[in-house]
Design a protein around this motif. Sequence first.
Motif, mmCIF file in Angstrom:
data_model
loop_
_atom_site.group_PDB
_atom_site.id
_atom_site.type_symbol
_atom_site.label_atom_id
_atom_site.label_comp_id
_atom_site.label_asym_id
_atom_site.label_seq_id
_atom_site.Cartn_x
_atom_site.Cartn_y
_atom_site.Cartn_z
ATOM 1 N N ASP A 79 0.915 -1.273 0.114
ATOM 2 C CA ASP A 79 0.007 -0.025 0.013
ATOM 3 C C ASP A 79 0.833 1.406 0.023
ATOM 4 O OD1 ASP A 79 -2.295 -1.519 0.293
ATOM 5 O OD2 ASP A 79 -1.822 -1.956 2.332
ATOM 6 N N ALA A 80 1.961 1.100 0.673
ATOM 7 C CA ALA A 80 2.696 2.338 0.702
ATOM 8 C C ALA A 80 3.590 2.906 -0.635
ATOM 9 C CB ALA A 80 4.095 1.941 1.779
ATOM 10 N N LEU A 81 3.539 1.749 -1.295
ATOM 11 C CA LEU A 81 4.288 2.242 -2.832
ATOM 12 C C LEU A 81 3.159 3.111 -3.712
ATOM 13 C CD1 LEU A 81 5.981 -1.079 -3.616
ATOM 14 C CD2 LEU A 81 7.168 0.951 -2.737
ATOM 15 N N GLN A 82 2.032 3.327 -3.129
ATOM 16 C CA GLN A 82 0.951 4.028 -4.157
ATOM 17 C C GLN A 82 1.853 5.615 -4.221
ATOM 18 O OE1 GLN A 82 -2.714 5.152 -2.079
ATOM 19 N NE2 GLN A 82 -1.924 3.466 -0.597
ATOM 20 N N LEU A 83 2.512 6.185 -3.210
ATOM 21 C CA LEU A 83 3.134 7.243 -3.305
ATOM 22 C C LEU A 83 4.282 7.450 -4.138
ATOM 23 C CD1 LEU A 83 2.637 8.388 0.476
ATOM 24 C CD2 LEU A 83 1.037 8.849 -1.447
ATOM 25 N N VAL A 84 4.923 6.346 -4.831
ATOM 26 C CA VAL A 84 6.111 6.598 -5.624
ATOM 27 C C VAL A 84 5.670 6.807 -7.165
ATOM 28 C CG1 VAL A 84 8.205 5.245 -6.368
ATOM 29 C CG2 VAL A 84 7.416 5.042 -4.050
ATOM 30 N N ASN A 90 -2.676 10.533 -5.311
ATOM 31 C CA ASN A 90 -2.162 9.978 -6.421
ATOM 32 C C ASN A 90 -3.332 10.051 -7.540
ATOM 33 O OD1 ASN A 90 -3.965 7.443 -6.116
ATOM 34 N ND2 ASN A 90 -2.362 6.851 -4.826
ATOM 35 N N VAL A 91 -3.000 10.169 -8.827
ATOM 36 C CA VAL A 91 -3.960 10.363 -9.818
ATOM 37 C C VAL A 91 -3.454 9.219 -11.120
ATOM 38 C CG1 VAL A 91 -3.114 12.315 -10.820
ATOM 39 C CG2 VAL A 91 -5.323 11.714 -11.198
ATOM 40 N N TYR A 92 -4.524 8.574 -11.515
ATOM 41 C CA TYR A 92 -4.238 7.703 -12.571
ATOM 42 C C TYR A 92 -5.346 7.900 -13.993
ATOM 43 C CZ TYR A 92 -2.091 5.125 -8.724
ATOM 44 O OH TYR A 92 -1.058 5.017 -7.828
ATOM 45 N N GLY A 93 -4.644 7.836 -15.104
ATOM 46 C CA GLY A 93 -5.342 7.887 -16.221
ATOM 47 C C GLY A 93 -6.180 6.532 -16.610
ATOM 48 N N PRO A 94 -6.807 6.723 -17.593
ATOM 49 C CA PRO A 94 -7.847 5.333 -18.118
ATOM 50 C C PRO A 94 -6.941 4.403 -18.284
ATOM 51 C CG PRO A 94 -8.613 7.589 -19.078
ATOM 52 C CD PRO A 94 -6.953 7.793 -18.488
ATOM 53 N N ASN A 145 -1.844 5.279 -19.145
ATOM 54 C CA ASN A 145 -1.064 6.276 -19.953
ATOM 55 C C ASN A 145 -0.337 7.453 -19.367
ATOM 56 O OD1 ASN A 145 -1.467 5.195 -22.580
ATOM 57 N ND2 ASN A 145 -3.036 6.567 -23.381
ATOM 58 N N TRP A 146 -0.928 7.621 -18.071
ATOM 59 C CA TRP A 146 -0.232 8.746 -17.232
ATOM 60 C C TRP A 146 -0.752 8.466 -15.705
ATOM 61 C CZ3 TRP A 146 -3.675 11.794 -14.646
ATOM 62 C CH2 TRP A 146 -4.765 11.965 -15.236
ATOM 63 N N MET A 147 0.261 9.104 -14.885
ATOM 64 C CA MET A 147 -0.275 9.025 -13.610
ATOM 65 C C MET A 147 0.482 10.033 -12.830
ATOM 66 S SD MET A 147 2.420 5.879 -12.074
ATOM 67 C CE MET A 147 1.717 6.433 -10.238
ATOM 68 N N GLY A 148 0.071 10.580 -11.647
ATOM 69 C CA GLY A 148 0.882 11.537 -10.960
ATOM 70 C C GLY A 148 0.783 10.997 -9.395
#
Length: 770
Positions: free
Chosen positions: A143-148, A645-649, A622-625
Amino acid sequence: MKQLHFILFYLLLPFSLMAKQSVTLEGVITSDGVPVEGVTVKVERSPIGTVSGAEGEYYLSLSTGTYRVSVSMVGYEPLSKSVNVSGDTVQTLNFALKPVEGGLEEVVITGTMKEVNRLETPVPVEVYNHQFFKKNPVPTLFDALQLVNGVRPQINCNVCNTGDIHINGLEGPYTMVLIDGMPIVSGLSTVYGLSGIPFSLIERVEVVKGPASSLYGSEAVGGLINVITKKPQQAQRLSADVFATTWGEYNADLGLRQYVGQKANVLTGINYFNFSNRIDHNKDGFTDMALQDRISVFQKWNFDRKENRLFSLAGRYLYEDRWGGQTDWNRSYRGSEEVYGESVYTKRWEVLGNYQLPVREKMFFMFSYNDHDQNSVYGDEWYLAKQRIAFGQLTWDKQMGKHDLLAGAALRYTYYNDNTPATANEASKITMPGIFLQDEIGLATKHRLLLGMRYDYHSQHGHIFTPRLAYKWSVTDQDIIRLNAGTGFRVVNLFTEDHAAITGAREVVIREDLKPERSVNVNLNYIKKLQLGEGNLLGLESSAWYTYFTNRILPDYDENPQQIIYSNLDGHGVTRGISLNADLALYNGLNITAGGTWMNVFNKERNDDGTMEKFRPILTENWMGTWAVSYTVRPWNLQVDYTGNVYGPMRLALLSDLDPRPEYSPVWSIQNVQLTWHAAERFEVYGGVKNLLNWTISKSVPAFEAGEGAGVRSPVTRAFDPYNERVVYGADGQIVPTPNNPYALQFDPDGYAYGPNQGIRGFLGIRMTL
């Protein structure tokens, strides 16, 4: 008159000296208990300052009064404290610095298999220390790696909530996970190996993106994650971290350092996690989150030897009981067709060590062994599997003029057996010896070249050769350009990797003898560090990469909705992209870590007409932040953290041509806020809210308009009919649309899994150290 002035001067002189009496302010500057040399110490709004010595000590001569003293150094967060200097001749003021994530001065191991300064290594390594993960406390490293940035924990099952780690758009099996450099988390245990590693023992996590097979062998194709545990002699004597959430999750981490005799330091870590609430917010009759009961015990020994030679020995035991399914399931239904549940019992133990040979040369023998026993049931489908991996490696580290050599020989033995057709006749036993050589050459003061190669012999697939090249140009002390190129290879065991292949939801079809995947990778990396005035630091890191795959093995969900078809790609695959990370640490207490990644992942395969057809694999964004914003309110000793975090489609697997669900997932984001009160130097109270937007995968799934289950939003298709008793099949084995099933669907817990189904929740915890 002059005589009177002299008399008054001498009478008042002692009082004047008392008023301006010089006081020595001294202290020690440390980071995690280790002295830090070269730290700038400054009295604000004055020219008074100094630099800390070799033992972290500093001395300032001040007159009585109130001052604010600040300390700063590249690679650490700036810190300041107020002090009231009184009449004592000596006063003490100590500082404990926190490293800045990604600091150039940090020591890394992963890129070259030896401890080097991150500033010096030709291989780009991202470093995330334990302070970084405190910004969003979670029960597992998964779960912690969601910030990387560029790393995404992928949920592969909507029922049992197991998953793996994606790096730069590549699936979990392409990611290698190490603990202290040992490949003990792989194959079957990749899904579960990141659970139960006590955070109290983690010093840092190092991430390398791109193939690393020339050093680490098979599986290190997409990248690797190396979990570095603390050295016992540098750990706190006692540490505890306990938190709970409003969903009823309870997590406890305990760390204990002990001395055994005069020759050994021992570090013990215990992690316990429990979640026992049957929550069904989306009203589909299934648990929104798998229930879990997990305990993990880790112990690491460091022994004092002559000439400071290294000898460390560590072991870990993990037991986990998790299940998800219909809310009225209990253990009496395990393996039956009455009530659906997915129940997984995991028992795992491992041992690893590093021994420096008692010879003049710098030689190390590293070894590990792990045993993984999994007893799983998915409805009425049993999956019983055992995996054992033994690993030994001898390295020779030699400095010869401008050449920094590393040579090694490794042997890896893997035993795997399960109750599937994968090992129907006999257990899989693979032996893979290998040798590798690496030469890091100092071409000039600012230029370094690394050349490497590895040769392995796979007992089933024969000879495997993986070369490597890395070049570093230190344009200035704060500007670094790195170019890396290399090859990778991966041998596949489907049934240890693909959850959908073992749940029985679809028939598994293997069309041919699968060949190992191979890849070629190029990565260009640039790092820039800026000092923005007194105590303000900005770090920028950007990367561009290109990876070309041959023999790629992908599950085909599209050709036949009733099957998962595996074969080597008759063509090639490509992943390419760019990423940017930024770290800003301001003197006023504001710290910002943010990153973004754009990627283009696709495959080209020859179709029936003989032409190459391009398509995008499933579950690839395609993208993430990612971001982590922290602000310290110094007068209140309060730290505020906002992470997310934010993830594209992503493309998703549909079940039929009539399936009305969108083929692509929406843009989605998980955001969290935390307040941490530093009640005392070694005591913290923290709390906050996770998933502020209350986003769940159920909310992104449209409700079916007709048939059974109409109006229910659920990522589990036909949750009301988990054994497909009311599904009608035609003579060709395909599903026939009916009034009750107008979209020709079947029960599927995995095809639409791409994110969490756990909504908003509060949490509260405490930390303490001695």
